[in-house]
Design a protein around this motif. Structure first.
Motif, PDB file in Angstrom:
ATOM      1  N   PRO A  66      21.577  11.741 -20.214  1.00  0.00           N
ATOM      2  CA  PRO A  66      22.141  12.832 -21.013  1.00  0.00           C
ATOM      3  C   PRO A  66      23.498  13.287 -20.462  1.00  0.00           C
ATOM      4  O   PRO A  66      23.703  13.303 -19.251  1.00  0.00           O
ATOM      5  N   GLU A  94      26.849  20.938 -20.120  1.00  0.00           N
ATOM      6  CA  GLU A  94      26.244  22.250 -20.338  1.00  0.00           C
ATOM      7  C   GLU A  94      25.659  22.837 -19.045  1.00  0.00           C
ATOM      8  O   GLU A  94      25.482  22.119 -18.056  1.00  0.00           O
ATOM      9  N   ALA A 112      22.931  25.167  -8.492  1.00  0.00           N
ATOM     10  CA  ALA A 112      22.331  24.560  -9.685  1.00  0.00           C
ATOM     11  C   ALA A 112      21.792  23.182  -9.335  1.00  0.00           C
ATOM     12  O   ALA A 112      22.476  22.388  -8.696  1.00  0.00           O
ATOM     13  N   TYR A 170      22.988  16.173 -33.089  1.00  0.00           N
ATOM     14  CA  TYR A 170      23.458  17.541 -33.298  1.00  0.00           C
ATOM     15  C   TYR A 170      23.636  17.854 -34.782  1.00  0.00           C
ATOM     16  O   TYR A 170      23.394  18.956 -35.228  1.00  0.00           O
ATOM     17  N   ALA A 190      13.033   9.982 -22.607  1.00  0.00           N
ATOM     18  CA  ALA A 190      13.904  10.849 -23.403  1.00  0.00           C
ATOM     19  C   ALA A 190      13.118  11.902 -24.167  1.00  0.00           C
ATOM     20  O   ALA A 190      13.700  12.870 -24.640  1.00  0.00           O
ATOM     21  N   ASN A 191      11.811  11.701 -24.304  1.00  0.00           N
ATOM     22  CA  ASN A 191      11.025  12.609 -25.147  1.00  0.00           C
ATOM     23  C   ASN A 191      10.238  13.659 -24.367  1.00  0.00           C
ATOM     24  O   ASN A 191       9.252  14.212 -24.866  1.00  0.00           O
ATOM     25  N   ARG A 206      16.881  19.267 -30.086  1.00  0.00           N
ATOM     26  CA  ARG A 206      16.610  18.443 -28.896  1.00  0.00           C
ATOM     27  C   ARG A 206      17.204  17.070 -29.169  1.00  0.00           C
ATOM     28  O   ARG A 206      16.508  16.096 -29.446  1.00  0.00           O
ATOM     29  N   PRO A 207      18.527  16.983 -29.099  1.00  0.00           N
ATOM     30  CA  PRO A 207      19.224  15.824 -29.656  1.00  0.00           C
ATOM     31  C   PRO A 207      19.037  14.503 -28.919  1.00  0.00           C
ATOM     32  O   PRO A 207      19.345  13.465 -29.470  1.00  0.00           O
ATOM     33  N   THR A 208      18.534  14.557 -27.683  1.00  0.00           N
ATOM     34  CA  THR A 208      18.453  13.287 -26.938  1.00  0.00           C
ATOM     35  C   THR A 208      17.143  12.552 -27.128  1.00  0.00           C
ATOM     36  O   THR A 208      16.946  11.476 -26.572  1.00  0.00           O
ATOM     37  N   THR A 209      16.229  13.116 -27.911  1.00  0.00           N
ATOM     38  CA  THR A 209      14.937  12.431 -28.080  1.00  0.00           C
ATOM     39  C   THR A 209      15.089  11.192 -28.970  1.00  0.00           C
ATOM     40  O   THR A 209      16.024  11.091 -29.750  1.00  0.00           O
ATOM     41  N   VAL A 215      27.352  23.884 -24.647  1.00  0.00           N
ATOM     42  CA  VAL A 215      26.006  24.234 -25.101  1.00  0.00           C
ATOM     43  C   VAL A 215      25.573  25.625 -24.663  1.00  0.00           C
ATOM     44  O   VAL A 215      25.801  26.047 -23.539  1.00  0.00           O
ATOM     45  N   ASN A 268      24.220   9.875 -13.048  1.00  0.00           N
ATOM     46  CA  ASN A 268      22.858   9.526 -13.471  1.00  0.00           C
ATOM     47  C   ASN A 268      22.816   8.188 -14.197  1.00  0.00           C
ATOM     48  O   ASN A 268      21.927   7.372 -13.970  1.00  0.00           O
ATOM     49  N   PRO A 305      22.808  24.154 -16.610  1.00  0.00           N
ATOM     50  CA  PRO A 305      23.356  24.718 -15.380  1.00  0.00           C
ATOM     51  C   PRO A 305      24.328  23.777 -14.671  1.00  0.00           C
ATOM     52  O   PRO A 305      24.930  24.171 -13.680  1.00  0.00           O
ATOM     53  N   LEU A 306      24.477  22.552 -15.143  1.00  0.00           N
ATOM     54  CA  LEU A 306      25.276  21.586 -14.390  1.00  0.00           C
ATOM     55  C   LEU A 306      26.778  21.771 -14.619  1.00  0.00           C
ATOM     56  O   LEU A 306      27.572  21.698 -13.683  1.00  0.00           O
ATOM     57  N   GLY A 339      32.164  17.492 -24.867  1.00  0.00           N
ATOM     58  CA  GLY A 339      32.851  18.775 -24.980  1.00  0.00           C
ATOM     59  C   GLY A 339      33.381  18.996 -26.376  1.00  0.00           C
ATOM     60  O   GLY A 339      34.244  19.835 -26.600  1.00  0.00           O
ATOM     61  N   GLY A 340      32.881  18.196 -27.328  1.00  0.00           N
ATOM     62  CA  GLY A 340      33.279  18.414 -28.719  1.00  0.00           C
ATOM     63  C   GLY A 340      34.488  17.606 -29.131  1.00  0.00           C
ATOM     64  O   GLY A 340      34.929  17.685 -30.268  1.00  0.00           O
ATOM     65  N   LYS A 356      28.105  14.554 -13.468  1.00  0.00           N
ATOM     66  CA  LYS A 356      26.680  14.413 -13.122  1.00  0.00           C
ATOM     67  C   LYS A 356      26.022  13.399 -14.052  1.00  0.00           C
ATOM     68  O   LYS A 356      25.200  12.588 -13.628  1.00  0.00           O
ATOM     69  N   ARG A 368       8.608  15.618 -28.617  1.00  0.00           N
ATOM     70  CA  ARG A 368       8.695  14.834 -29.850  1.00  0.00           C
ATOM     71  C   ARG A 368       7.300  14.301 -30.160  1.00  0.00           C
ATOM     72  O   ARG A 368       6.476  14.154 -29.281  1.00  0.00           O
ATOM     73  N   THR A 370      26.305  15.888 -19.366  1.00  0.00           N
ATOM     74  CA  THR A 370      26.018  17.122 -18.602  1.00  0.00           C
ATOM     75  C   THR A 370      27.185  18.095 -18.606  1.00  0.00           C
ATOM     76  O   THR A 370      27.639  18.519 -17.551  1.00  0.00           O
ATOM     77  N   ARG A 411      22.160  28.284 -25.121  1.00  0.00           N
ATOM     78  CA  ARG A 411      20.786  28.453 -25.612  1.00  0.00           C
ATOM     79  C   ARG A 411      20.471  29.939 -25.617  1.00  0.00           C
ATOM     80  O   ARG A 411      21.029  30.701 -24.825  1.00  0.00           O
ATOM     81  N   TYR A 455      16.738  11.895 -13.770  1.00  0.00           N
ATOM     82  CA  TYR A 455      17.187  13.193 -14.279  1.00  0.00           C
ATOM     83  C   TYR A 455      16.649  13.414 -15.689  1.00  0.00           C
ATOM     84  O   TYR A 455      16.542  12.501 -16.475  1.00  0.00           O
ATOM     85  N   ALA A 463      29.397  21.078 -27.649  1.00  0.00           N
ATOM     86  CA  ALA A 463      30.615  21.638 -27.077  1.00  0.00           C
ATOM     87  C   ALA A 463      30.395  22.970 -26.374  1.00  0.00           C
ATOM     88  O   ALA A 463      30.592  24.024 -26.938  1.00  0.00           O
TER      89      ALA A 463
END
Lengths: 620, 376
Positions: free
Chosen positions: A42, A46, B310, A331, B369-370, A368-371, B289, A58, A48-49, A104-105, A54, B325, A44, B291, B5, B287
């Motif tokens: 994924p 966002e 973090a 997204y 991923a799920n 949950r876009p990465t599923t 993110v 990964n 907290p990272l 970052g869009g 990162k 999922r 990163t 929550r 991760y 962009a």
């Protein structure tokens, strides 16, 4: 700077997407460059990272593990202490690390012009070609009140503004009026408050002094050559280059962790290799294919947030790119539902499903876009949604990719009767030679047959069109890799990236269901042959492998045509591919699906079985 | 492979929170470093530029833009009121007969006069904007003219999706079990100004009743997509929310549909019944993110404000995970192993998987991923 295989034996390339960071390993193996391993994680940016590197670590870590397995060498390592070791020293390190990014869009821009369909559209083309998302086009004639335009600029907070308008020596007043609106809005950048918003002026050179007087105090004004110096001329290059430079200098640095990433991307002599916006890299590849082979190409990159369409048409290889900013598979998946409507998605689904369940499933994917779909039914549903995202994005592209608008064309007598007008779309599916798919849902479909089905159902290629797919979604990586090794990028592109899927033969016109539509006789390289008078409304798949050619005799019935010359009978070579040759007699212009549910589901199942798209047990 | 991760949402009974509260434009900071502030305290204020009114003065006066300078009665930066004369011509033969006067349509300020377009820009009076602290805490940093950083020690729950802006209220725990569906009949005037906690689901009807009883916010496991559409009047295309004005804020901890609230979230909220809570529904899933957040400040002293670095939510044998999922969406399990090689799942996709175990001992395999890590 270009390096040869003595300096580049192991390269890591990453693409930091909005959802996922994809890493690939390219190695010099047995006298050639090959893509050997891939990894992903994924993205990163966002909390907290808050650090894009990162995700890179990964994804690279996953590659290290797989490389150790593949090469049966437990000592392989690309990074130490969380950074790439460059240059490589035996098992440790890599010779280069390069990256593209849309995390970052991406780059979000506004453009202005005097006439929306002329200088405005040229500005839009320049911004899109540079890899930006165009949030809005503001023009003198766009029918909004001036205060509404000012409000819009203030609300959207773009990363930068491109101002065009006026041919050289033409209107000054209207161009300055746009500058006054920008000044009135006093726009602030989306990321970071410590710098002034970059505004590029690429309009009438006679207006430069006035523009400067109006804007220089409030924004970071950059003046470049006019994007449309004459009505019949577009000069997009200088503005595109400025956009790219500014993106690197200002915008990208504001995204979390980018400064570090920019320091990481290096060649073997430790010279920096600039990060490239993902769409710019893919655009480079598409143009290279079209020019090298002298063909017309449509390419698509369907991502999590956006769907980018690229096309190269006409003998002059006119390149166009559009970004459908809110059509994507993670997204933006919910927006595909909102834009296409549930009925349009359901028309591709060969089974019944509770509407509320489907809606909630789509929304859950959005948040949950990465599923990924692990159930077969969910895969079928996602691919149905993908078809609609692709269809809508392609419709937008066709509208946008047009000849220059506003020009007076001199016509000869035959053109005068052909009703062609300036500004008509140059996307002609009948002359299109190659359709290339890229992006997660196309590149990672469990069966390549599904990719063929998605490409055909959404783009509806006409006549005879070859189909290909980016094998594992690595075109962006290769686009930036070519900056340090065109040889490595080209070799990997041909051997590992571009997978030819086959050829689609789709006669154009309308017929009657069940009545003969296409007589096809194919002599296959293994000596076998296929011969059938295929009824209207059917699909046939004839296996014919990569590099193989089938000798075909094709003849249509009932007024259906096969090519741009309106031929109804052709003797032609058809290229095979990993899936084969698809004969599609479902008709075009219009293409319709049965409206009655039971009949539609039966037809979908029949076509999907024929295309071997899904296991038969879901299609009974 | 030992670990990997994975993204995850934070649910914790104690965290050192750090929040930047920044003005949209530069202005005045009203507090100083070391101040203890309440969530309701205004910490900074500014004046946003007023609306710009473009006005084609040359046209109104019937002169060319370059001639405008001869008739103009104002200059850039000048304060004006409605009906101030902006320009006037000299009338017939310069004698003032049939003289044309152009007056300002609004109060405000002259921003710009253009001799090229003949247009003037008037700006309406400035609009005051105040930023509140939103959570109780210490001011640990002042960003001059822009805002502050506030820190505190809190119980903290990150939601997955929300609608509605920032609000503050007392937590009222109403769910009986994590899979409970709150009925409208349970909502009465005792819920006024409260932040109520439902279980797995809250229906449109219940939300409607809650709005009528002045509930400030609802925390729920799931919500139906169509209920949101009914409330907002439109379908959410991309998840950029938080600006909705529907009378209350809603935070979903799990997702769309009826999804049992994670036991850990449920237990934590239950233990905080009656506490002052800061909550918002702002969600931005691209962009930068964002929550939705539920913040319940605790008692603390300034020297406790040492935030942990973090860390990456890590998947490894023993990690508690939530399945995000189908199949088994929302269920909790424990990671058993993380095989390195790619594995084919039912959809025929080759993916990296993990092996996990439900509480009842049933083992299963699922794409990495799920799942998301439940951070302890």
């Amino acid at each position: 700077m270009q390096y040869d295989e003595k300096r580049l034996t192991r390269i890591v390339a990453t693409d930091c997407g909005s959802t996922t960071t994809k890493a690939i390993l390219i190695e010099w193996v047995d006298g050639e460059y090959r893509q050997t391993i891939r990894g992903e994680a994924p993205t990163t940016v966002e909390a907290p990272l808050n650090d894009v590197t990162k995700g890179v670590i990964n994804a690279t870590q996953e590659m290290e593990e797989l490389a150790r397995l593949k090469h049966k060498n437990p000592n392989i390592k690309f990074m130490e202490n969380g950074e790439f070791v460059i240059p490589r020293n035996g098992d440790i390190g890599v010779d280069a690390y390069v990256s593209t990014s849309s995390a970052g869009g991406g780059l979000q821009m506004m453009v202005t012009g005097v006439v929306a369909s002329m200088t405005g559209e040229s500005a839009e083309r320049a911004a899109l070609g540079a890899g930006a998302i165009v949030m809005d086009l503001i023009a003198s004639n766009d029918k909004r009140m001036n205060h509404e335009k000012i409000e819009r600029i203030r609300q959207l907070r773009p990363d930068m503004i491109l101002m065009a308008g006026g041919e050289d020596g033409g209107t000054v007043k209207h161009v300055v009026e746009m500058a006054e609106l920008v000044s009135g809005a006093d726009p602030k950048p989306r990321l970071g408050s410590s710098y002034k918003l970059p505004v590029i002026f690429a309009g009438n050179k006679e207006a430069r002094v006035e523009i400067s007087n109006t804007l220089k105090e409030k924004v970071d004004l950059i003046i470049t050559e006019n994007i449309r110096p004459k009505l019949e001329t577009e000069n997009l290059g200088p503005a595109r280059d400025k956009i790219h430079d500014l993106f690197m200098e200002h915008v990208m640095k504001q995204a979390p962790g980018y400064n570090k990433l920019m320091e990481w991307t290096k060649g073997p002599d430790l010279e920096n290799v600039p990060i490239m916006p993902t769409p710019a890299a893919v655009g480079n590849i598409m143009q290279t294919i079209a020019k090298d082979e002298n063909i017309e190409v449509v390419g698509v990159d369907i991502g999590g947030a956006t769907t980018d369409i690229f096309s190269v048409f006409t003998e002059e290889h006119v390149f166009n790119r559009t970004v459908s900013a809110n059509l994507g598979m993670s997204y933006s998946i919910s927006n595909v539902l909102a834009s296409a409507g549930l009925a349009n998605i359901m028309r591709w689904v060969p089974f019944d499903i509770n509407e509320s369940e489907l809606r909630n499933m789509i929304k859950n994917k959005m948040i949950r876009p990465t599923t990924i779909p692990s159930l077969l039914e969910e895969l079928v549903l996602e691919q149905a949604i993908a078809k609609e995202a692709l269809r809508l994005a392609f419709e937008q592209h066709k509208e946008f990719a047009s000849g220059l608008k506003g020009m007076q064309r001199q016509r000869d007598i035959s053109e005068a009767f052909s009703q062609t007008t300036s500004g008509a779309s140059i996307v002609n599916l009948m002359t299109l030679n190659l359709l290339v798919g890229s992006g997660g849902v196309l590149s990672h479909a469990p069966r390549r047959h599904q990719t063929v089905m998605m490409l055909i159902d959404s783009f509806l290629p006409e006549g005879i069109t070859r189909l290909a797919v980016d094998s594992i979604f690595m075109m962006p990586h290769l686009g930036v890799l070519s900056e340090i090794s065109a040889k490595a990028a080209t070799e990997v592109f041909r051997k590992d990236c571009m997978i030819y899927l086959g050829t689609c033969v789709a006669p154009v016109g309308k017929g009657k269901l069940g009545k003969p539509a296409l007589y096809a006789k194919l002599e296959l390289p293994d000596g076998t042959s296929f011969e059938e008078d295929i009824p209207y409304g059917e699909v046939r798949l004839i296996p014919c492998g990569i590099g193989e050619i089938a000798k075909a005799h094709l003849k249509t019935h009932g007024g259906l045509i096969l090519d741009k010359d309106k031929n109804r009978e052709l003797d032609i070579d058809l290229h095979g591919g990993q899936v084969g040759i698809v004969l599609d007699t479902r008709g075009r212009r219009p293409f319709t699906l049965p409206t009655e549910k039971a009949q539609r589901i039966a037809s979908l199942k029949k076509w999907m079985r024929e295309l071997k798209a899904y296991p038969n047990d879901i299609l009974v | 492979m030992g670990q990997a991760y994975s993204a995850g949402l934070t649910v914790t009974d104690s965290i050192i929170l750090k929040k930047e509260r920044i003005l949209p434009l530069k202005g005045q900071v009203l507090v100083k470093k070391g101040d203890m502030v309440k969530a309701e305290t205004v910490i900074a204020e500014t004046l946003l530029p007023g609306k710009v009114i473009p006005f084609n003065l040359a046209n109104k006066l019937g002169v060319t833009p370059s001639q405008l300078v001869n008739y103009i009665k104002i200059k850039p930066g000048q304060q004006i009121s409605k009906d101030t004369i902006l320009a006037e011509n000299k009338g017939l033969f310069g004698l003032g007969i049939f003289k044309t006067e152009v007056r300002s349509p609004c109060d405000g300020e002259v921003e710009n006069i253009s001799a090229v377009t003949g247009q003037i820009l008037l700006r309406e009076p400035r609009i005051p904007v105040q930023v509140k602290a939103f959570m109780d805490g210490f001011i640990t940093e002042v960003i001059p003219d822009e805002g502050v950083v506030i820190e505190n020690k809190s119980a903290y729950i990150q939601g997955i999706f929300g609608i509605g802006g920032e609000t503050i209220g007392e937590l009222k725990f109403m769910a009986l079990t994590p899979d409970d569906e709150l009925s409208p009949a349970k909502i009465d005037d005792s819920c006024r100004d409260k932040i109520i906690v439902a279980g797995a689901f809250i229906s449109y009807l219940t939300i409607d009743v809650a709005i009528k009883h002045g509930v400030k916010a609802i925390i729920t496991g799931g919500i139906d997509d169509q209920d949101i559409k009914k409330m907002l009047g439109y379908d959410i295309g991309v998840a950029i929310t938080g600006h909705e004005n529907i009378g209350l804020t809603i935070v979903c901890t799990e997702g769309f549909g009826k999804i049992t609230m994670a036991q850990k979230t449920f237990d934590l909220l239950k233990s905080l019944d009656g506490k002052k809570t800061s909550i918002h529904g702002k969600t931005q899933i691209r962009a930068g993110v964002m929550r939705p957040e539920i913040i319940i400040p605790m008692d603390f002293t300034e020297d406790e404000l040492i935030a942990k670095e973090a860390s990456l939510p890590i998947l490894e044998p023993g990690t508690l995970i939530r399945i995000i999922r189908q199949p088994n969406f929302g269920k909790i399990a424990k990671v058993i192993s993380l095989p390195e090689e790619l594995t084919q799942v039912e959809s025929e996709t080759w993916v990296r998987i993990l092996e996990a175990e439900f509480e009842n001992g049933t083992r299963f395999r699922i794409p990495r991923a799920n799942v998301e890590v439940i951070e302890s």
